[in-house]
Design a protein around this motif. Structure first.
Motif, mmCIF file in Angstrom:
data_model
loop_
_atom_site.group_PDB
_atom_site.id
_atom_site.type_symbol
_atom_site.label_atom_id
_atom_site.label_comp_id
_atom_site.label_asym_id
_atom_site.label_seq_id
_atom_site.Cartn_x
_atom_site.Cartn_y
_atom_site.Cartn_z
ATOM 1 N N UNK A 85 -3.626 -10.138 7.836
ATOM 2 C CA UNK A 85 -2.365 -9.735 7.009
ATOM 3 C C UNK A 85 -3.082 -8.866 5.994
ATOM 4 N N UNK A 86 -2.677 -7.508 5.983
ATOM 5 C CA UNK A 86 -3.093 -6.605 5.290
ATOM 6 C C UNK A 86 -1.971 -6.293 4.331
ATOM 7 N N UNK A 87 -2.529 -6.242 3.118
ATOM 8 C CA UNK A 87 -1.527 -6.234 1.932
ATOM 9 C C UNK A 87 -1.893 -4.448 1.325
ATOM 10 N N UNK A 95 5.617 5.987 -4.862
ATOM 11 C CA UNK A 95 5.248 5.732 -3.709
ATOM 12 C C UNK A 95 3.431 5.832 -3.237
ATOM 13 N N UNK A 96 2.698 6.076 -4.046
ATOM 14 C CA UNK A 96 1.333 6.516 -4.000
ATOM 15 C C UNK A 96 0.606 5.141 -3.732
ATOM 16 N N UNK A 97 0.057 4.900 -2.728
ATOM 17 C CA UNK A 97 -0.782 3.557 -2.464
ATOM 18 C C UNK A 97 -1.841 3.853 -3.320
ATOM 19 N N UNK A 98 -2.287 2.644 -4.144
ATOM 20 C CA UNK A 98 -3.362 2.396 -4.939
ATOM 21 C C UNK A 98 -4.342 1.564 -4.198
ATOM 22 N N UNK A 99 -4.229 0.494 -3.749
ATOM 23 C CA UNK A 99 -5.174 -0.197 -3.189
ATOM 24 C C UNK A 99 -4.797 -0.854 -2.019
ATOM 25 N N UNK A 100 -5.645 -1.471 -1.210
ATOM 26 C CA UNK A 100 -5.057 -2.320 0.055
ATOM 27 C C UNK A 100 -6.303 -3.225 -0.041
ATOM 28 N N UNK A 101 -5.751 -4.573 0.630
ATOM 29 C CA UNK A 101 -6.626 -5.822 0.336
ATOM 30 C C UNK A 101 -6.112 -6.676 1.549
ATOM 31 N N UNK A 102 -6.643 -7.519 2.073
ATOM 32 C CA UNK A 102 -6.271 -8.754 3.025
ATOM 33 C C UNK A 102 -5.912 -9.865 2.474
ATOM 34 N N UNK A 103 -4.818 -10.419 2.737
ATOM 35 C CA UNK A 103 -4.334 -11.845 2.302
ATOM 36 C C UNK A 103 -5.377 -12.875 2.684
ATOM 37 N N UNK A 104 -5.634 -13.810 1.645
ATOM 38 C CA UNK A 104 -6.524 -14.848 1.854
ATOM 39 C C UNK A 104 -7.942 -14.433 1.590
#
Length: 171
Positions: A85-87, A95-104
């Motif tokens: 699951x990608x967050x 609406x600017x995306x700051x970061x992304x990460x993976x759940x867990x």
């Protein structure tokens, strides 16, 4: 031992003095990165192309413990082909995306590098998901190039980044 080409002199960069700062377009979300980034790379997957409305996404992996974020963010969730699951965390106003990460996986976060206040020093350690890259994007012979996600869990990209980056004091 990697068969990857060595980084040439023009593939080196100088890390600015810390903290690195950045934020969204409207200024509601601001952040500081207080430790040297672990790696900077470009992702050419179709999800990054859609999310950025561009040819690729710019990912600056940092230690979450070194990241201080001010302002509230909203989060999108999606299932990756891998089943993870990608967050994606973004400013709810502009609406600017700051970061992304993976759940867990709390030990890993990627800042969207275009949100840095100063991007002039960024030189990617390599490229991932190049099987879906736009045909006009050229990748040099001394750049790491992965048709999909690196099978070595980014080890070669991180090693290349360490080879490329010099601290601001020149040491």
């Amino acid at each position: 031992m990697s068969n990857a080409p060595e980084a040439s002199a023009n593939r080196r960069t100088t890390l600015p003095a810390l903290p690195l700062t950045g934020g969204c377009q409207c200024g509601r979300v601001r952040y500081e990165i207080r430790a040297a980034p672990q790696v900077f790379y470009l992702c050419h997957c179709t999800e990054c192309q859609r999310q950025t409305s561009s040819a690729y996404g710019e990912s600056l992996r940092v230690d979450p413990a070194s990241l201080v974020i001010r302002g509230e963010m909203a989060t999108t969730r999606r299932m990756a082909d891998s089943g993870a699951v990608r967050l994606g965390d973004f400013c709810p106003d502009c609406g600017v995306r700051i970061q992304h990460r993976s759940e867990g996986n709390p030990g890993r976060v990627n800042i969207k590098a275009g949100t840095l206040d100063d991007t002039s020093w960024l030189v990617p350690a390599g490229h991932i998901w190049t099987a879906s890259r736009q045909p006009f994007v050229a990748i040099g012979p001394d750049e790491l190039d992965y048709p999909q996600a690196p099978a070595d869990n980014f080890t070669a990209l991180i090693a290349r980044w360490q080879e490329m980056v010099r601290p601001a004091d020149g040491a």
